[in-house]
Design a protein around this motif. Structure first.
Motif, PDB file in Angstrom:
ATOM      1  N   GLN A 181       0.832  -1.207   0.000  1.00  0.00           N
ATOM      2  CA  GLN A 181       0.000   0.000   0.000  1.00  0.00           C
ATOM      3  C   GLN A 181       0.867   1.258   0.000  1.00  0.00           C
ATOM      4  O   GLN A 181       0.550   2.239  -0.693  1.00  0.00           O
ATOM      5  CB  GLN A 181      -0.910  -0.014   1.222  1.00  0.00           C
ATOM      6  N   LEU A 182       1.947   1.235   0.750  1.00  0.00           N
ATOM      7  CA  LEU A 182       2.851   2.387   0.776  1.00  0.00           C
ATOM      8  C   LEU A 182       3.573   2.543  -0.560  1.00  0.00           C
ATOM      9  O   LEU A 182       3.736   3.665  -1.062  1.00  0.00           O
ATOM     10  CB  LEU A 182       3.860   2.222   1.911  1.00  0.00           C
ATOM     11  N   GLN A 183       3.984   1.439  -1.143  1.00  0.00           N
ATOM     12  CA  GLN A 183       4.648   1.504  -2.442  1.00  0.00           C
ATOM     13  C   GLN A 183       3.688   1.980  -3.524  1.00  0.00           C
ATOM     14  O   GLN A 183       4.106   2.659  -4.475  1.00  0.00           O
ATOM     15  CB  GLN A 183       5.224   0.129  -2.792  1.00  0.00           C
ATOM     16  N   ASP A 184       2.420   1.633  -3.394  1.00  0.00           N
ATOM     17  CA  ASP A 184       1.427   2.109  -4.364  1.00  0.00           C
ATOM     18  C   ASP A 184       1.302   3.629  -4.333  1.00  0.00           C
ATOM     19  O   ASP A 184       0.849   4.240  -5.312  1.00  0.00           O
ATOM     20  CB  ASP A 184       0.063   1.476  -4.082  1.00  0.00           C
ATOM     21  N   LYS A 185       1.674   4.236  -3.203  1.00  0.00           N
ATOM     22  CA  LYS A 185       1.667   5.698  -3.094  1.00  0.00           C
ATOM     23  C   LYS A 185       2.979   6.308  -3.577  1.00  0.00           C
ATOM     24  O   LYS A 185       3.221   7.500  -3.412  1.00  0.00           O
ATOM     25  CB  LYS A 185       1.430   6.114  -1.638  1.00  0.00           C
ATOM     26  N   ALA A 186       3.851   5.453  -4.144  1.00  0.00           N
ATOM     27  CA  ALA A 186       5.166   5.875  -4.647  1.00  0.00           C
ATOM     28  C   ALA A 186       6.146   6.174  -3.523  1.00  0.00           C
ATOM     29  O   ALA A 186       7.100   6.926  -3.711  1.00  0.00           O
ATOM     30  CB  ALA A 186       5.044   7.073  -5.585  1.00  0.00           C
ATOM     31  N   LEU A 187       5.918   5.589  -2.346  1.00  0.00           N
ATOM     32  CA  LEU A 187       6.846   5.734  -1.233  1.00  0.00           C
ATOM     33  C   LEU A 187       7.874   4.611  -1.279  1.00  0.00           C
ATOM     34  O   LEU A 187       7.566   3.491  -1.690  1.00  0.00           O
ATOM     35  CB  LEU A 187       6.097   5.696   0.107  1.00  0.00           C
ATOM     36  N   HIS A 188       9.094   4.904  -0.840  1.00  0.00           N
ATOM     37  CA  HIS A 188      10.149   3.908  -0.797  1.00  0.00           C
ATOM     38  C   HIS A 188      10.102   3.169   0.542  1.00  0.00           C
ATOM     39  O   HIS A 188       9.808   3.766   1.576  1.00  0.00           O
ATOM     40  CB  HIS A 188      11.520   4.556  -0.965  1.00  0.00           C
ATOM     41  N   ILE A 189      10.410   1.886   0.537  1.00  0.00           N
ATOM     42  CA  ILE A 189      10.419   1.075   1.745  1.00  0.00           C
ATOM     43  C   ILE A 189      11.853   0.759   2.138  1.00  0.00           C
ATOM     44  O   ILE A 189      12.652   0.320   1.305  1.00  0.00           O
ATOM     45  CB  ILE A 189       9.637  -0.239   1.550  1.00  0.00           C
ATOM     46  N   VAL A 190      12.167   0.992   3.396  1.00  0.00           N
ATOM     47  CA  VAL A 190      13.465   0.645   3.973  1.00  0.00           C
ATOM     48  C   VAL A 190      13.199  -0.357   5.088  1.00  0.00           C
ATOM     49  O   VAL A 190      12.267  -0.179   5.880  1.00  0.00           O
ATOM     50  CB  VAL A 190      14.180   1.894   4.535  1.00  0.00           C
ATOM     51  N   ARG A 191      13.994  -1.414   5.168  1.00  0.00           N
ATOM     52  CA  ARG A 191      13.772  -2.455   6.167  1.00  0.00           C
ATOM     53  C   ARG A 191      14.853  -2.430   7.241  1.00  0.00           C
ATOM     54  O   ARG A 191      16.051  -2.337   6.941  1.00  0.00           O
ATOM     55  CB  ARG A 191      13.779  -3.840   5.504  1.00  0.00           C
TER      56      ARG A 191
END
Length: 386
Positions: free
Chosen positions: A136-146
């Motif tokens: 869902q966050l990536q669908d908003k064009a946000l980058h994910i860091v783990r």
């Protein structure tokens, strides 16, 4: 005859291919060209960015890049184009729970054009729910860091934080005691330009150490760390209690079903509360404020009231009387002594005070800026209409 010049690899420039012939020696993939004298300073393995020296010609190093680059660290850009300093701000929101999502929405609402510069730190995925959140966050064009805040070291977190201009910590103590101190030390070590710590709560300067709630003591330590340095700017947003926490069954302050209202310490003691959605909007507004707010505690308030006034609001909402129960200091201390591992009992004791947990709305940032927030009466009406 051409003059022969040495180089760091022990190879003469005349032994290298000509500039015109370089292309036939390089792979058909994106490359970055930098002067050899700074090649060793180019960081590797930050957020999936890997660089590999594939060739060195004429005092230049050719770095092979992956085909997908979400973004390049600010230090990388300055090395590659020293004459044209790129200062595009990047923001990392640590955590995507109730507050983290509210802050993300607040940032996007204020500056939707900045969506590509916002990243979110999540724990390593362990279940389908977390994977769905990440999508869902990536669908908003946000980058994910783990990263796992509980197990990662200060040095490891500092390496993760280093690429970002601003870090907003929206995760509490899920990583256990010491989490906020560790995050703050990593932010400072990474040289992050601006930091909003997890201080969305009471006035820890007033509460200080010894409140009965160990996490409050740690929050005071965080302020000491920030004030003991000058490299990283910080902004603390004091919000009071989250409005929803008033009605959390485990906290046991307001029970709308019975109905019952508990007062902590005295019916005259006051609380300041703010909804998570409003905190997200206000955090974005505070960071965007001009003149720039730096090294300052900013007070916001959705509502401020006494426990007696809270009981009145609950009764007005329900249209009937509510049972009123006073939990005095002796009882609260006794409960903590009998259940030393019960965090909620410690919270009740910590909030049973007449200073540090409430401030007048009139002196809040939102009132000064004319920003309308949700008070308790409106929150109850919204809940009833849901």
């Amino acid at each position: 005859m051409a003059q022969r010049t040495g180089n760091s690899q022990g190879m003469d420039d005349t032994e290298r291919p000509s500039v015109a012939g370089m292309g036939q020696h390089l792979p058909l993939q994106p490359v970055i060209i930098v002067a050899e004298r700074i090649a060793g300073r180019l960081r590797v393995r930050n957020h999936g960015i890997e660089v590999q020296v594939v060739k060195r010609y004429h005092a230049c190093a050719f770095f092979l890049l992956p085909t997908v680059l979400p973004f390049l660290h600010q230090d990388h850009k300055e090395l590659l184009m020293p004459e044209t300093k790129i200062t595009t701000p990047t923001t990392l929101v640590v955590g995507a729970g109730e507050l983290g999502l509210a802050v993300i929405n607040g940032l996007l609402e204020r500056h939707p054009e900045n969506v590509g510069s916002i990243s979110v730190l999540l724990r390593p995925s362990v279940d389908a729910v977390q994977e769905q959140l990440a999508r869902q966050l990536q669908d908003k064009a946000l980058h994910i860091v783990r990263a796992d805040l509980a197990t990662e070291t200060v040095e490891g977190l500092a390496a993760i934080f280093a690429p970002f201009t601003t870090i907003i910590c929206c995760t509490g103590f899920v990583g256990g005691p010491g989490t906020q101190r560790k995050i703050t030390k990593a932010v400072i070590q990474a040289g992050v330009e601006r930091y909003v710590p997890w201080q969305f709560g009471v006035d820890y300067d007033v509460v200080g150490h010894g409140s009965g709630q160990p996490v409050f003591d740690e929050q005071s330590d965080v302020r000491d760390l920030l004030r003991g340095q000058s490299a990283t700017e910080w902004v603390i947003v004091s919000t009071g209690m989250f409005t929803s926490f008033l009605f959390k069954p485990a906290f046991g302050l307001v029970d709308l079903e019975r109905p019952r209202v508990h007062a902590l310490g005295s019916w005259d003691n006051r609380l300041t509360v703010t909804t998570s959605n409003d905190i997200g909007r206000l955090t974005a507004a505070i960071l965007a404020h001009e003149p720039r707010i730096r090294d300052e505690v900013v007070y916001v308030a959705g509502d401020t009231f006494s426990y007696a006034q809270l009981a009145d609001m609950v009764e007005g909402h329900l249209g009937r009387d509510a049972e009123r129960v006073l939990l005095d200091m002796d009882q609260l201390r006794s409960e903590v002594a009998s259940h030393p591992d019960d965090g909620m009992r410690k919270y009740r004791l910590a909030f049973a005070r007449d200073t540090g947990v409430a401030w007048d709305k009139d002196r809040s940032f939102n009132v000064a800026q004319g920003i309308d927030l949700t008070d308790v009466s409106r929150w109850l009406k919204q809940r009833k209409g849901a």
